[in-house]
Design an enzyme around this catalytic site. Structure first.
Site, PDB file in Angstrom:
ATOM      1  CB  CYS A  55      -1.034   0.035   1.177  1.00  0.00           C
ATOM      2  SG  CYS A  55      -1.307  -1.414   2.181  1.00  0.00           S
TER       3      CYS A  55
ATOM      4  NE  ARG B  35       2.113  -8.812   5.468  1.00  0.00           N
ATOM      5  CZ  ARG B  35       0.605  -8.842   5.062  1.00  0.00           C
ATOM      6  NH1 ARG B  35      -0.062  -9.564   6.047  1.00  0.00           N
ATOM      7  NH2 ARG B  35       0.334  -8.172   4.279  1.00  0.00           N
TER       8      ARG B  35
ATOM      9  CD  GLN C  81      -1.373 -10.172   0.352  1.00  0.00           C
ATOM     10  OE1 GLN C  81      -1.288  -9.140   0.270  1.00  0.00           O
ATOM     11  NE2 GLN C  81      -1.984 -10.714   1.378  1.00  0.00           N
TER      12      GLN C  81
ATOM     13  CG  ASP D  47      -1.997  -5.928  -2.263  1.00  0.00           C
ATOM     14  OD1 ASP D  47      -3.020  -5.759  -2.073  1.00  0.00           O
ATOM     15  OD2 ASP D  47      -0.983  -5.353  -2.111  1.00  0.00           O
TER      16      ASP D  47
ATOM     17  CG  HIS E  35      -3.707  -0.678  -2.709  1.00  0.00           C
ATOM     18  ND1 HIS E  35      -2.465  -1.498  -2.905  1.00  0.00           N
ATOM     19  CD2 HIS E  35      -4.246  -0.729  -1.419  1.00  0.00           C
ATOM     20  CE1 HIS E  35      -2.277  -1.961  -1.658  1.00  0.00           C
ATOM     21  NE2 HIS E  35      -2.977  -1.599  -0.931  1.00  0.00           N
TER      22      HIS E  35
ATOM     23  CE  LYS F 140     -11.234  -7.299   8.909  1.00  0.00           C
ATOM     24  NZ  LYS F 140     -10.102  -8.245   9.135  1.00  0.00           N
TER      25      LYS F 140
ATOM     26  CG  HIS G 190      -5.905  -1.795   1.719  1.00  0.00           C
ATOM     27  ND1 HIS G 190      -4.648  -1.485   1.622  1.00  0.00           N
ATOM     28  CD2 HIS G 190      -6.569  -0.608   2.454  1.00  0.00           C
ATOM     29  CE1 HIS G 190      -4.351  -0.492   2.403  1.00  0.00           C
ATOM     30  NE2 HIS G 190      -5.596   0.011   3.003  1.00  0.00           N
TER      31      HIS G 190
END
Length: 585
Positions: free
Chosen positions: A282, A311, A329, A331, A333, A413, A459
């Site tokens: 992000c 992580r 991911q 992923d 945005h 979410k 996200h």
RNA sequence: GCCAACGUAGCUCAGUGGCAGAGCAGCGGUUUCGUAAACCGCAGGUCGUGGGUUCAAAUCCCACCGUUGGCUCCA
């Protein structure tokens, strides 16, 4: 192929109720037995669960397997005596007296509201604070088995004492118990860690804890999934970007990760500066967004990134591919105006439903998490966001659970969960609104009236972590991937050495058409090669001998349907082509 | 992180104080075979790592690393 789910959503409610009673009663018998072996034991709680029951007990030493055998024997004796379960209602003071040497029970009693009745159930000489219900008597527990011992914090809190938890299960008949145990065994064969090794997909090495190495076949699967997602991105209007791996700590301070996420990040020092390895994309995307001036006409802007993330997951929580330290991911945005939230969420859910049904995840568990007490952003924008999420879910036809107070401080979410082989639900997809990131990075767009406005950030990940998705997918298919996903789609098996040349020819024709085909050229008998291809769960075996070489054919054997007879190679190409189009078979 | 168990050949595992083993896989050879395991032979190990006890340690003790199950189901 039957899929085993912990949440057996289709079991008849009467049977479920009976099982709950049996299991709850078995847990009382277990606590009773433990108390006889360990008179000083302090009782925690002992509820039935979806799959069995447990009891948390505070004892002087951990239980051994021998202890479990003794407990089992005592429970059997109690069942044989067929003693009644007796319900009794008590005054608060009486029951406190009764439990005076049971600190955990006293804690529970104090939390029960004044107006609720306080009840106990007694069998034999054992009485437990309990609201029931139970079976009528101890003889009505037809089949049980103690399964394992584990440590468990009192009330799930790391600050409280750790108790010893014994897990067991019980069923309405021995046959049902045996069936359950058999299912567990079958599920172990589908364990992605086991299949990952057996099928040569990935490996782990202590040199990089909780970080998978994808072998060539696993990497094919990985890239096929990425390509699949990229195909959806093209249709749903996403743009893919590539961003750096490590960033100066300044970025993480600005994003807030340095304050809230420090322990989960890896750091590197170079040139007297500190850099953080990215745990998420992000901030990089926010930076990209703010590098240009944006008009309301640019929005929504959908930025996708398969960037590798790291992580530092705590050692006790890592698990195969489903919880790792190095991953990527699907992923993305979405930067949009508050007015666009609803449409964007809708577009995302449509794409997610399309992809999940492709993989046969037709009933994901969906959770909608709403505003927590501690949050940023006005009530107005929370109202708007929550309403948008709810409306979209209602229209999607998906069942969902609402979790008040479970949202992140920066926005509400929706999470999507899919079960693994033994029914553990893993979060895959997610869509989270974020009112914080745009503030921290001072993101803006120029509105129609020329004013500067703050966009909203969404996200979102659909498959979620690709590693985890592969883990769940392996278990879902039991390693037998549909043709479009199979790392090796067909093995050509020459019957004797003299057929090797023709086998190569057949392979080459298929490879030219884009299929993933190998020749098993080893000096082994055909039977062995078939067996191994079968165990490797290769969708098709193409057996070629004199007859095939002469006729320009291949004898097709399907992993699932067996011998399909000889087909001209052109026909094989057609059949494969048709089948690979049918994704999510 | 915490509780517990585990770590021996590529894999699955046996070995509880006295010479490190088996099956499968691998390698070499024989065999050239029609839909789920041909036959013969060979090789393969710092017993997770480090320390300690002992005449002697895979085995007992300690520390560390890693893996597994659990730590969310509420009387």
């Amino acid at each position: 192929m039957a899929q085993i789910r912990k949440k057996s959503r289709r079991v008849d409610p009467e049977l479920l109720d009976l099982r709950q009673r049996i299991r709850h009663s078995a847990s009382h018998l277990m606590a009773d037995a433990v108390t006889r072996l360990f008179p000083e034991a302090k009782l925690g709680i002992g509820p039935p669960t979806d799959e069995g029951f447990y009891y948390d007990l505070d004892v002087s030493r951990p239980f051994t397997p021998e202890d479990l055998e003794k407990v089992t024997q005592i429970m059997r004796d109690t069942i044989a005596k067929d003693l009644p379960f007796v319900l009794k209602e008590h005054e608060r003071e009486d029951i406190k007296q009764l439990c005076h040497d049971q600190p955990y029970k006293l804690e529970l009693i104090d939390e029960i509201p004044e107006d609720e009745p306080l009840t106990t159930y007694t069998h034999d000489a054992f009485t437990d604070l309990c609201q029931g219900p139970h079976v009528a008597s101890t003889g009505k527990i037809p089949a049980f088995k103690l399964l394992s011992v584990a440590g468990a914090y009192w009330r799930g809190s790391e600050d409280r004492p750790m108790l010893q938890r014994i897990y067991g299960t019980a069923f309405e008949s021995q046959a049902a118990l045996d069936e359950y145990l058999h299912q567990i065994e079958e599920a172990e064969k589908r364990d992605h860690r086991r299949l990952g090794r057996e099928l040569g997909l990935f490996l782990f090495d202590p040199i990089a804890p909780a970080s998978p190495f994808f072998l060539p076949k696993g990497a094919i699967l990985y890239h096929l999934l990425m390509e699949y997602v990229r195909g959806l991105y093209r249709r749903y209007g996403y743009q893919e970007v590539i961003t750096p791996q490590i960033f100066s700590t300044d970025l993480w301070k600005r994003s807030g990760h340095y304050d809230n996420y420090l322990e989960s990040m890896f750091f590197i020092h170079a040139d007297d500066r500190e850099f953080g390895v990215k745990p998420m994309n992000c901030p990089a995307h926010a930076l990209m967004y703010s590098s240009q001036l944006h008009s309301y006409r640019d929005l929504p802007l959908r930025i996708a990134d398969f960037g590798r993330l790291h992580r530092y997951e705590r050692s006790g929580v890592t698990h195969g591919l489903t919880r790792v330290r190095s991953f990527s991911q699907d992923d993305a945005h979405i930067f949009c105006t508050p007015d666009q939230i609803s449409e964007e969420v809708q577009g995302f859910i449509a794409m997610l439903q399309e992809s999940y049904s492709t993989f046969g995840f037709d009933e994901p568990l969906v959770m909608l998490s709403l505003r927590p007490d501690k949050r940023i952003g006005s009530d107005e924008i929370w109202d708007r966001a929550e309403t948008a999420l709810k409306d979209v879910l209602d229209r999607s036809g998906l069942d969902y659970e609402v979790k008040p107070g479970e949202g992140a401080f920066y926005g509400p979410k929706i999470d999507f969960f899919v079960p693994d082989a033994i029914g553990r639900e893993w979060q895959l997809g997610t869509i989270q609104l974020d009112f914080s990131l745009p503030e921290r990075f001072d993101l803006e767009y120029i509105a129609e009236d020329g004013s500067q406005q703050r966009p909203v950030v969404l996200h979102r990940a659909m498959l979620g972590t690709i590693e985890r998705f592969i883990g769940v997918l392996i278990e879902h298919y039991g390693g037998a991937f549909p043709l479009w996903l199979a790392p090796v789609q067909a093995v050509v098996i020459p019957i004797a050495d003299r057929h090797l040349g023709y086998a190569e020819e057949v392979k080459e024709k298929l490879v030219q058409q884009g299929f993933r085909v190998e020749v098993d050229a080893r000096n082994e008998r055909m039977n062995l090669k078939i067996r191994e291809a079968q165990l490797q769960k290769v969708p098709y075996m193409l057996v070629v001998g004199d007859r095939e070489a002469e006729g320009g054919t291949a004898s097709v054997r399907s992993r699932d349907a067996g011998d399909m007879g000889a087909l001209p190679v052109t026909e094989v190409i057609r059949v494969f082509g048709e089948e690979s189009k049918v994704r999510g078979r």
